[in-house]
Every structure is written in structure tokens, then in C-alpha cells.
Design a protein around this motif. Structure first.
Motif, mmCIF file in Angstrom:
data_model
loop_
_atom_site.group_PDB
_atom_site.id
_atom_site.type_symbol
_atom_site.label_atom_id
_atom_site.label_comp_id
_atom_site.label_asym_id
_atom_site.label_seq_id
_atom_site.Cartn_x
_atom_site.Cartn_y
_atom_site.Cartn_z
ATOM 1 N N GLY A 171 0.753 -1.437 0.027
ATOM 2 C CA GLY A 171 -0.053 0.080 -0.049
ATOM 3 C C GLY A 171 0.728 1.146 0.112
ATOM 4 N N PRO A 172 0.208 2.322 0.204
ATOM 5 C CA PRO A 172 1.107 3.527 -0.028
ATOM 6 C C PRO A 172 1.852 3.787 1.130
ATOM 7 N N SER A 173 1.604 3.136 2.454
ATOM 8 C CA SER A 173 2.662 3.162 3.560
ATOM 9 C C SER A 173 3.064 1.593 3.498
ATOM 10 N N SER A 174 4.037 1.176 3.110
ATOM 11 C CA SER A 174 4.913 -0.113 3.049
ATOM 12 C C SER A 174 5.644 -0.261 4.349
ATOM 13 N N GLN A 175 5.088 -1.457 4.736
ATOM 14 C CA GLN A 175 6.008 -2.048 5.994
ATOM 15 C C GLN A 175 7.263 -2.363 5.396
ATOM 16 N N THR A 176 8.432 -1.608 6.156
ATOM 17 C CA THR A 176 9.677 -1.501 5.792
ATOM 18 C C THR A 176 10.526 -2.048 7.006
ATOM 19 N N SER A 177 11.260 -3.238 6.511
ATOM 20 C CA SER A 177 12.412 -3.619 7.349
ATOM 21 C C SER A 177 13.520 -2.925 7.758
ATOM 22 N N VAL A 178 13.742 -3.188 9.065
ATOM 23 C CA VAL A 178 15.345 -2.719 9.488
ATOM 24 C C VAL A 178 16.078 -4.045 9.775
ATOM 25 N N ASN A 179 16.933 -4.181 9.265
ATOM 26 C CA ASN A 179 17.916 -5.505 9.556
ATOM 27 C C ASN A 179 19.266 -5.108 9.740
ATOM 28 N N ALA A 180 19.931 -6.097 10.641
ATOM 29 C CA ALA A 180 21.110 -5.913 11.062
ATOM 30 C C ALA A 180 21.611 -7.379 10.944
ATOM 31 N N TYR A 181 23.022 -7.662 10.959
ATOM 32 C CA TYR A 181 23.713 -8.878 10.670
ATOM 33 C C TYR A 181 24.790 -9.211 11.573
ATOM 34 N N LEU A 182 24.652 -10.368 12.091
ATOM 35 C CA LEU A 182 25.766 -10.629 13.140
ATOM 36 C C LEU A 182 26.682 -11.947 12.600
ATOM 37 N N VAL A 183 28.022 -11.536 12.544
ATOM 38 C CA VAL A 183 28.860 -12.492 11.938
ATOM 39 C C VAL A 183 29.910 -13.027 12.811
ATOM 40 N N ASN A 184 30.067 -14.218 13.180
ATOM 41 C CA ASN A 184 30.869 -15.092 13.799
ATOM 42 C C ASN A 184 31.837 -15.904 13.129
ATOM 43 N N THR A 185 33.066 -15.101 12.956
ATOM 44 C CA THR A 185 34.185 -15.640 12.427
ATOM 45 C C THR A 185 34.877 -16.984 12.792
ATOM 46 N N GLY A 186 34.323 -17.101 14.061
ATOM 47 C CA GLY A 186 35.168 -18.272 14.855
ATOM 48 C C GLY A 186 36.141 -17.534 15.715
ATOM 49 N N GLU A 187 36.590 -16.447 15.341
ATOM 50 C CA GLU A 187 37.530 -15.559 16.085
ATOM 51 C C GLU A 187 36.971 -14.263 16.808
ATOM 52 N N ARG A 188 35.934 -13.838 16.245
ATOM 53 C CA ARG A 188 35.445 -12.391 16.459
ATOM 54 C C ARG A 188 34.049 -12.671 16.245
ATOM 55 N N LEU A 189 33.185 -12.014 17.058
ATOM 56 C CA LEU A 189 31.911 -11.581 17.025
ATOM 57 C C LEU A 189 31.657 -10.235 16.405
ATOM 58 N N VAL A 190 31.074 -10.135 15.335
ATOM 59 C CA VAL A 190 30.881 -8.732 14.760
ATOM 60 C C VAL A 190 29.661 -8.422 14.304
ATOM 61 N N LEU A 191 29.016 -7.503 14.626
ATOM 62 C CA LEU A 191 27.725 -6.871 14.516
ATOM 63 C C LEU A 191 27.921 -5.897 13.136
ATOM 64 N N ILE A 192 27.027 -6.183 12.189
ATOM 65 C CA ILE A 192 27.123 -5.005 11.108
ATOM 66 C C ILE A 192 25.490 -4.391 11.010
ATOM 67 N N ASP A 193 25.690 -2.938 11.758
ATOM 68 C CA ASP A 193 24.688 -2.152 11.750
ATOM 69 C C ASP A 193 23.972 -2.428 13.266
ATOM 70 N N ALA A 194 23.284 -1.338 13.867
ATOM 71 C CA ALA A 194 22.882 -1.781 15.179
ATOM 72 C C ALA A 194 21.553 -1.233 15.340
ATOM 73 N N GLY A 195 20.884 -1.075 14.201
ATOM 74 C CA GLY A 195 19.272 -0.920 14.599
ATOM 75 C C GLY A 195 19.132 0.503 15.038
ATOM 76 N N THR A 196 17.961 0.759 15.651
ATOM 77 C CA THR A 196 17.363 2.216 15.863
ATOM 78 C C THR A 196 17.361 2.401 17.146
ATOM 79 N N GLY A 197 17.435 1.371 18.147
ATOM 80 C CA GLY A 197 17.233 1.733 19.536
ATOM 81 C C GLY A 197 15.936 2.346 19.905
ATOM 82 N N THR A 198 15.854 3.330 20.686
ATOM 83 C CA THR A 198 14.503 3.988 20.926
ATOM 84 C C THR A 198 14.281 5.214 20.164
ATOM 85 N N PHE A 199 15.040 5.339 19.165
ATOM 86 C CA PHE A 199 14.783 6.556 18.193
ATOM 87 C C PHE A 199 13.675 6.697 17.484
#
Length: 322
Positions: A86-114
Motif C-alpha cells: 500500500g501507500p505506506s509500506s512496511q519496511t524492514s530494518v535489518n542488522a547482521y551478526l557475523v561469527n568468524t570463529g575468532e570474533r563476533l561482529v555486528l554489522i549495523d545496530a538498529g534504531t534503539g529507542t529513536f
């Protein structure tokens, strides 16, 4: 005189009637209340030896047709309607967590309370996925817009207490520059204030580092400068055992119009002309390379492939797998 058949028929009829009467109380149904809500928003896959967890920060209804540029509202609404949006589309906000086996890395951090109650679900979904915020070693931002950096803080404190935040140098310099803030429109000035609020606690804790254009950020995680949406907007790349995934950030907004019409920009672009050029290059490269891509605002989990079709490109979502 009653026959044997008549007696059996009468007996059966009496038995069934009695059984039906006895069963009647079980046919009364209770009215169960509606539950609402969804299952926890995470999706897991492997890229070679790496484990990638897609994380939903939530969704938000956005009037995309009114925000797109280089098109008309009527045309954009028609394209969205053809995809049952529709005119107002439900839009996702996605982030991604990568576990390399050595490090745990978050790519983007979302919106919090903003940005309201339908968003800000990232930490809960990190926990649902089996990880804890304090386990994260690094947070890499594709860019500093609030829907990617807002989740870094809660009540002015660092959410990821042991993580170093990493941002492209151009991006950091732009959003932390008071002169750039003074030149910005009132709407964009709000983003500068929010950027300071999100980044400052990490800067003060000496948990903030910048990386160069097209640079390796950490072992196994590289970057590709795709400036335009913001000055230092960067895709993040992982490769392992011959498999590749590129985290696009905001190369697209939605998964309908811009794949067919890459020239369509959006009001959030700092430089729309550069954003269009970056999108076209990203599309061509992804279609040629046939690797997976992940989009921050493509329907969750936002991971899939690009292929060419008779109207430029087609988004092919990742096939669900256990």
C-alpha cells in the motif's frame, strides 16, 4: 413380528442417539484470545566457515512513494500496488551478526529507542538467537544514519560494552563535523545530533575506530565504498571457502521499485546523483558475481541474489532452509 434386521437397526439408532447426546458438551468451544506478535526475528546461515545471523530490528510503515525521487508519486504507488504494497509500506530494518570463529561482529545496530515502538527489537533478537550483547567484539556501521546507529546506546550508555565501533573515515568526519551540521537543512541537522548521541559514548571510552575507503576492516571483513546515500556509505564484505556475502546497507529502500528503476533515489540520500551511481554499480557487480547480498531495508531477512531480467534486475530472496 420384528425381524432380526429391524431389531439391530433399532438398537444401533438408540446407541448413536445416546452417544450423540453424551458428546454434546464437548462441542462447546471457548473463545481463545488473539495473541498478536511474531516469532523472534533471526535467521541463520553459513558462509563458508562463518556463521551469519540476520537480525530484525522490527518494521516501520513508511510512505515510500512520497519519499522516492526521480519519479512520480502516482507511478511509485502503482509499482508498489502491483507488488501488493500500500501507500505506506512496511519496511524492514535489518542488522547482521557475523561469527568468524575468532570474533563476533555486528554489522549495523538498529534504531534503539529513536524511531518508535515497532522498531528497537535488535537486542531482544540477539538474545533470542543465542548470543549476548556483551559478547560482541566489534560493531561495523555501513553508515551513521540513526536507523543503523541508534541501537548503539540506551539512556546515553553503550549497549555493546565490550565492542569497538568501526566506521568509514569519510562518514565519521562528516557526521561529527559541526561545520557540516550548520550547513545542513533542519531535517538533516537532527541526524547530526543523533549521530553524536550514538557515537560519543564509544569515542569517550576509546572504543571507536575509522577505516579507509575499500579497506580491510578486520581479518575476513572488507569494505567497498558506495558513497552517495551518505558520504562514507560502505558495503561490508565477507568471503570464506569460496562463498561471498556483501552487506549492502542502504543501496536500496524496499525490494520493489529500485530494482526495476535504479535511477529512482530517495529523500534520505545526502547526494542523490552519487547514490544512483552507487546503486547501479552495486547491481551490476552483484548480478555478474552471482554472490549473496544483504539489504538493511529489504524484507527480512533481506538476503538474496540479483539477476537480470527484461526490466533491469530482479530480486531473488534466499530460499528458506533449516
Amino acid at each position: 413380528m420384528p425381524t432380526r434386521r429391524a431389531i439391530l437397526k433399532a438398537t444401533a439408532t438408540t446407541f448413536l442417539a445416546a452417544a450423540s447426546s453424551a458428546a454434546l458438551p464437548d462441542l462447546v468451544f471457548s473463545k481463545a484470545p488473539l495473541k498478536g506478535g511474531q516469532a523472534p526475528g533471526y535467521y541463520r546461515l553459513n558462509i563458508g566457515a562463518y556463521e551469519v545471523t540476520a537480525l530484525s530490528d522490527g518494521t516501520i510503515a513508511i510512505p515510500l512513494a512520497k519519499l522516492y525521487a526521480n519519479t512520480t508519486v502516482a507511478h511509485a504507488e502503482a509499482a508498489l500496488a502491483a507488488a501488493f504494497q500500500g501507500p505506506s509500506s512496511q519496511t524492514s530494518v535489518n542488522a547482521y551478526l557475523v561469527n568468524t570463529g575468532e570474533r563476533l561482529v555486528l554489522i549495523d545496530a538498529g534504531t534503539g529507542t529513536f524511531l518508535g515502538p515497532t522498531l528497537g527489537k535488535l537486542v531482544a533478537n540477539i538474545q533470542s538467537s543465542g548470543y549476548k550483547p556483551e559478547e560482541i567484539d566489534d560493531v561495523i556501521l555501513t553508515h551513521v544514519h540513526t536507523d543503523h546507529s541508534g541501537g548503539l546506546v540506551a539512556e546515553g550508555k553503550r549497549v555493546f560494552a565490550n565492542a569497538t565501533v568501526r566506521v568509514n573515515r569519510r562518514e565519521a568526519e562528516f557526521w561529527l563535523d559541526s561545520n557540516e551540521e550548520k550547513k545542513a537543512t533542519a531535517a538533516v541537522q537532527k541526524h547530526f545530533a543523533e549521530a553524536r548521541a550514538c557515537l560519543t559514548p564509544y569515542i569517550e571510552a576509546e572504543k571507536f575506530e575509522v577505516f579507509g575507503d575499500d579497506a580491510e576492516i578486520l581479518p575476513g571483513l572488507g569494505s567497498v565504498l558506495m558513497a552517495g546515500h551518505t558520504p562514507g556509505h560502505s558495503a561490508i564484505v565477507i568471503e570464506s571457502q569460496g562463498q561471498k556475502l556483501m552487506f549492502w546497507g542502504d543501496i536500496t529502500h524496499g525490494d520493489v521499485l529500485q530494482f526495476d528503476e535504479p535511477d529512482v533515489a530517495i529523500a534520505f540520500d545526502v547526494n542523490q546523483q552519487m547514490a544512483v551511481a552507487a546503486r547501479k554499480a552495486a547491481f551490476q557487480h552483484a548480478a555478474d558475481g552471482a554472490y549473496l547480498v544483504a539489504g538493511a531495508h529489504i524484507a527480512f531477512p533481506g538476503i538474496g541474489h540479483l539477476r537480470r531480467d527484461d526490466t533491469n534486475y530482479d530480486w531473488v530472496p534466499l530460499n528458506y532452509s533449516l
